[in-house]
Design a protein around this motif. Sequence first.
Motif, PDB file in Angstrom:
ATOM      1  N   ARG A  81       0.980  -1.447  -0.144  1.00 51.45           N
ATOM      2  CA  ARG A  81       0.163  -0.060  -0.093  1.00 51.45           C
ATOM      3  C   ARG A  81       0.681   1.202  -0.133  1.00 51.45           C
ATOM      4  NH1 ARG A  81      -5.075  -0.349   2.287  1.00 51.45           N
ATOM      5  NH2 ARG A  81      -4.961   2.248   1.772  1.00 51.45           N
ATOM      6  N   SER A 113      -7.143  -4.294  -1.794  1.00 51.15           N
ATOM      7  CA  SER A 113      -6.698  -3.032  -2.214  1.00 51.15           C
ATOM      8  C   SER A 113      -5.404  -3.178  -2.718  1.00 51.15           C
ATOM      9  CB  SER A 113      -6.196  -2.148  -0.915  1.00 51.15           C
ATOM     10  OG  SER A 113      -5.585  -2.946   0.103  1.00 51.15           O
ATOM     11  N   SER A 152      -4.457   3.765  -3.068  1.00 56.11           N
ATOM     12  CA  SER A 152      -5.303   4.254  -2.152  1.00 56.11           C
ATOM     13  C   SER A 152      -4.725   4.679  -0.867  1.00 56.11           C
ATOM     14  CB  SER A 152      -6.424   3.286  -2.054  1.00 56.11           C
ATOM     15  OG  SER A 152      -7.196   3.994  -1.073  1.00 56.11           O
TER      16      SER A 152
END
Length: 822
Positions: free
Chosen positions: A200, A397, A238
């Motif tokens: 991430r 994600s 994100s």
Amino acid sequence: MPNLFRWLLRIFTAVVVLAGLGLGGAYYLAARSLPEYSGTHEVEGLSAPVEIVRDHTSVPHIFGKTDEDVFFGLGYAHAQDRLWQMTVLRRTVQGRLSELFGARTLKIDELMRRLDLYGLAQKSVAAQDPQTRAALEAYSRGVNAWIQTVNTEARGRGAPEFFLFRPEVAYWQPADSIALVKLMGVRLSSHLDAEVLRARVSLLLEPGRVMDLLPDAPGPGLAALPDYAELAPGVVPSSAPIARYAEGPLSPFLGADLAGASNAWAAAPKRSAAGGTLLANDPHLGFSAPSIWYLARLELSTGGVIGGTIPGIPTILSGRSAKLGWGLTTSYLDDQDVFLEQLNPDNPEEYRTPDGFRPFETRRSIIKVADAEPVTITLRWTENGPVLPGTHYDLASITPPGHVASLGWTLLNGADTSMSAAMRVMRSQNVDEAIEAGRFFVAPSLNLTLVDEDNIALQMIGAMPRRSAANQSQGRLPQPGWKEENRWQGWLNYAANPSFKDPEGGILGNTNNKLVDRPFPLHVSFDWGDTQRIQRWKRLMETRKVHTRESFIEAQLDTVSFTARSLLPLVGKDLWFTGEPAPAGSPERRRQRALELLAGWNGEMNEHLPEPLIYAAWMRFLQRDLIEDDLGPLAREFSHVEPLFIERVFRDIDGASVWCDIRQSAAQETCTEIARKSLDEALLYLSETYGGSLESLRWGQAHQAWHDHPVLGETPLLKWIVNIRQPTSGGDNTLNRGLTKGTDPFPFANVHGAGYRGVYDFADPDSSVFIISTGQSGHPLSRHYDDLGELWRRGEYIPMSLDPDLARAAAVGITDLVPKAE
């Protein structure tokens, strides 16, 4: 009017009487399950009588004719004191919590079913050596004998919690104990979470900045990571916070921050004042009431052993015999990999392998839910491991379209001989035998610190995945599972596990720090649990030529933060004693006073001082101010201060001072400005939260150890009975570690630490000591529910003696188990 008054008085009196009767009845039923430690019970499954002597702190000393009878006695004692805890732990690993607690635990059950740990434990029973199978069977008979005793003698269902949830208590089986070892592996795991977080962050930041925030442990390491966007094309970056899936007080899925930390150190005879080896160990796990730890002594054919057990697991996990001492710490071996599995566009029931598309292994599983309809889920496995839906660990994600994620993990093994290895270590007569016993340990990987009368050693046990040198991410990021170079190629030989024996300096130790500096794929891990506490430990070990039991205890209880000593001069270098004197009551004056206090502080995280709280709040706000503008809500995942990151920023290593500039503002902020701003924010927070002057603050007020009941701990009224809260010293980076919660509204609550401490002195073995953080009993009405907790908080211990006469001298009870007549 008088009649109305009389009727109201009668109604009030009736309500009070009924309430009193109800409370009295509840107390009576709860008290019926209080175990009685004196008595004789006829039980099935014994070959000869067993004696369980409870010493003055209710530690059971178990004597029997055969080893199987002794394990029977341990099962009986475990169940007598912790039957509810054992039942909940077993249901957790089985994925059957929702049968009791309803939809609130459904996600935990679903994730457990997908991992199939209980099914793998059942398969692993056959893999144990005959001696271990016999011990598991005898232990199970002992647990079941107590359940039968509860039923035949009307012992209040065995625990008061059973009156609230009323489950049918299934008899214990050997697979249950193996499954609990796997459950401990879940609680100690961290690399899956770390891979998802690193992926991430990699999508939001340039590589150099990723290495600032998630740096390698000091020493030569990986210079750069592959671009995750290339490994997983189509993933949209994100900044949303990671969506945790299986949360709550009953969840064993704790996340990387709470995955594990422990201490163990040993001294050879030449470094011991009394001429005998020394060993100190304090494994760290999440706190609970009762503690996960339980003290016990077993008199086996190989000799007496005493130390810390976990109810449900029939071995001394950390302890000593007359000839050997052993302790455990988490190794941080990278034993997990996330694989991105490409689906067949023409058939989503198939996934890509090096040899083309293959069908998933698929089966359905039904989860029963209290007060709701059953839930049916479909379980899928690939050659790399179980498939986890995108909702788990926030995998969606970082998973590209047309793919799913699977998990490779050494714990997912149906021929797991870790229980046999633990039994062999417990029976070993010297260091070499214990090291050889570790060969059979599979998972979770641990560091085993050992001493016998002459030698000391540290051996990493547990299977190391064999990865290709061409692995695309070196196991640090999710990677394509169909590429041969990314797949595991079995396990490395046991000889590859780091091992240290009888070092020249005569001292060995581990605080979850980096053990070895070897090139990938023999590196063990890129992520370690400690880079800070080890510095304080080295200092304490090096300042004495020889050590004693007392100096090892002193180190175990040490609360000086190396991190505070190193960060404060760096962060505040331009703030100390600068500026004009400010008027009393102004924010400037409060800041000046805070800096004055910190300037005279030695870094001791003492519960009675204000400085630790000021420091902790400052560093918390500083890190948030440095990263929030870059990461947005994802910054919440960094809920604990990352010392290496702050050091890199304030030393401007590889341009890391760029973090001090706030992206959204036109001005270019300096690190001094950010340090001043974050200190003001911290002081405002402390004023609003605790009030009063800075001098009146107390670290222990915020840093209370939360030993909460995982089921009843949030229930009104009952929580005041079942929870144990204590002000404590220590912090995230002290040897006496009290890891903070990290999240609001109680960010400094102490939730993870040394639930067991032991110090073993082989110059005088019976002078060895140990302690747990609550008490032996899991019954809230028992005086042994929390009687050891205050000793633990004050840094005191109880004797660890194998002398049976000492155990009997002040025994709180002696239980005699005799074979039931045919």
